[in-house]
Design a protein around this motif. Structure first.
Motif, PDB file in Angstrom:
ATOM      1  N   SER A   9       0.803  -1.226   0.000  1.00  0.00           N
ATOM      2  CA  SER A   9       0.000   0.000   0.000  1.00  0.00           C
ATOM      3  C   SER A   9       0.836   1.276   0.000  1.00  0.00           C
ATOM      4  O   SER A   9       0.318   2.361  -0.285  1.00  0.00           O
ATOM      5  CB  SER A   9      -0.935   0.018   1.213  1.00  0.00           C
ATOM      6  OG  SER A   9      -0.193  -0.045   2.419  1.00  0.00           O
ATOM      7  N   CYS A  18      -5.200   2.945  -2.678  1.00  0.00           N
ATOM      8  CA  CYS A  18      -5.769   3.277  -1.366  1.00  0.00           C
ATOM      9  C   CYS A  18      -6.587   4.560  -1.432  1.00  0.00           C
ATOM     10  O   CYS A  18      -7.673   4.658  -0.837  1.00  0.00           O
ATOM     11  CB  CYS A  18      -4.665   3.406  -0.324  1.00  0.00           C
ATOM     12  SG  CYS A  18      -3.880   1.840   0.108  1.00  0.00           S
ATOM     13  N   THR A  30      -4.404  -1.962   5.498  1.00  0.00           N
ATOM     14  CA  THR A  30      -3.084  -1.782   4.887  1.00  0.00           C
ATOM     15  C   THR A  30      -2.004  -2.051   5.926  1.00  0.00           C
ATOM     16  O   THR A  30      -1.485  -1.129   6.548  1.00  0.00           O
ATOM     17  CB  THR A  30      -2.941  -0.362   4.327  1.00  0.00           C
ATOM     18  OG1 THR A  30      -3.151   0.583   5.389  1.00  0.00           O
ATOM     19  CG2 THR A  30      -3.950  -0.095   3.218  1.00  0.00           C
TER      20      THR A  30
END
Length: 290
Positions: A9, A18, A30
């Motif tokens: 992420s 994201c 994440t």
């Protein structure tokens, strides 16, 4: 409630994914490296067991092509075994899983372009390890998964672009007199921001199968550098050179362009355009700063 695990992420693509997932109101998780290390199977298994996700976006990988060539075991661990571990767990919890692969799975045949029906045959360990990751996904959750193969990724902007485009932009900003770039390696580019939109849409639709996602048009590094120079009003010269002047550990194919036989008929904001249009759109993040 949906519980969506996103690996990688903090990477270029991961940050975009994201952002759009949160904008869509999706419930994302994440994990940090000490919670989810893709070199540590037991740690990953424990995290997934605790979370029991409904979907997994597997964006993390070892993308250093030369490191993979110098250390095939490392490539296999990070790109194959890690993916297999996650895919086994995805199947256990009936979670839809997305895997990001690469145009580098191709190249050995010397064709300019490869589509989704072509059989991968890479010239280096990076590409091979990513293809083994694809196969692991298909083995464990093939009926509930999606593979996206991307080309030369562009994105990240002023702060986070450490790839080819970012390096050329930095040379322009540093005021160098001559930028040297190779002419004998061809590929296709992928705008990471647009790809992220496609990923989130695919997640929402639970799209299945294998897709190639790149801008249209075959291009070499010299042409990309020349385009950047023009957009940023570079006053120096951009010189064509051959790749032999930049010796690297891993062999690169002369051609690794990919194209999709499945996406062209779709009409959406995330649909790729011709490489020059997508590159110029991305470069606005740099030119608007001036």
């Amino acid at each position: 409630m949906e519980k969506i695990l996103i690996t990688g992420s903090t990477g270029m693509l991961g940050r975009y994914v994201c952002q759009f997932a949160m904008e869509a109101g999706l419930n994302i998780f994440t994990p940090k490296r000490d919670q989810f290390d893709i070199s540590n199977s037991s740690l990953m298994e424990s995290y997934i067991d605790n979370l029991q996700p409904t979907a997994i976006l597997h964006l993390a990988a070892e993308t250093n092509v030369d490191l993979c060539e110098r250390d095939p075991r490392h490539a296999g661990l990070y790109n194959h075994i890690a993916t297999e571990t996650i895919a086994r767990k995805a199947r256990q919890y009936n979670a839809w899983m997305l895997y990001i692969s690469t145009s580098n799975v191709f190249g050995a045949e010397g064709k300019p372009y490869y589509n989704e029906l072509d059989i991968p045959h890479s010239v280096n360990y990076y590409g091979r390890s990513k293809f083994h990751g694809e196969n692991a996904l298909r083995t464990w959750c093939g009926r509930n998964s999606m593979v996206i193969r991307a080309g030369w990724m562009i994105g990240g902007g002023v702060q986070h672009d450490h790839k080819f485009v970012g390096k050329i932009v930095q040379q322009v900003r540093d005021g160098v007199s001559d930028i040297r770039s190779v002419t004998d390696k061809y590929g296709t580019i992928t705008n990471a921001l647009k790809l992220a939109r496609f990923i989130v849409r695919s997640l929402e639709e639970r799209r299945l199968g294998t897709y190639h996602y790149t801008s249209s048009g075959l291009v070499n590094r010299f042409e990309i550098a020349r385009e950047i120079a023009e957009v940023l009003s570079f006053k120096g010269t951009v010189s064509p050179v051959v790749s032999a002047e930049f010796p690297l550990s891993a062999p690169r194919p002369s051609f690794e362009g990919i194209e999709s036989i499945y996406l062209p008929n779709e009409d959406s904001e995330w649909k790729p355009r011709y490489w020059r249009e997508d590159l110029r759109e991305y470069l606005k993040e740099f030119s608007d700063r001036d």
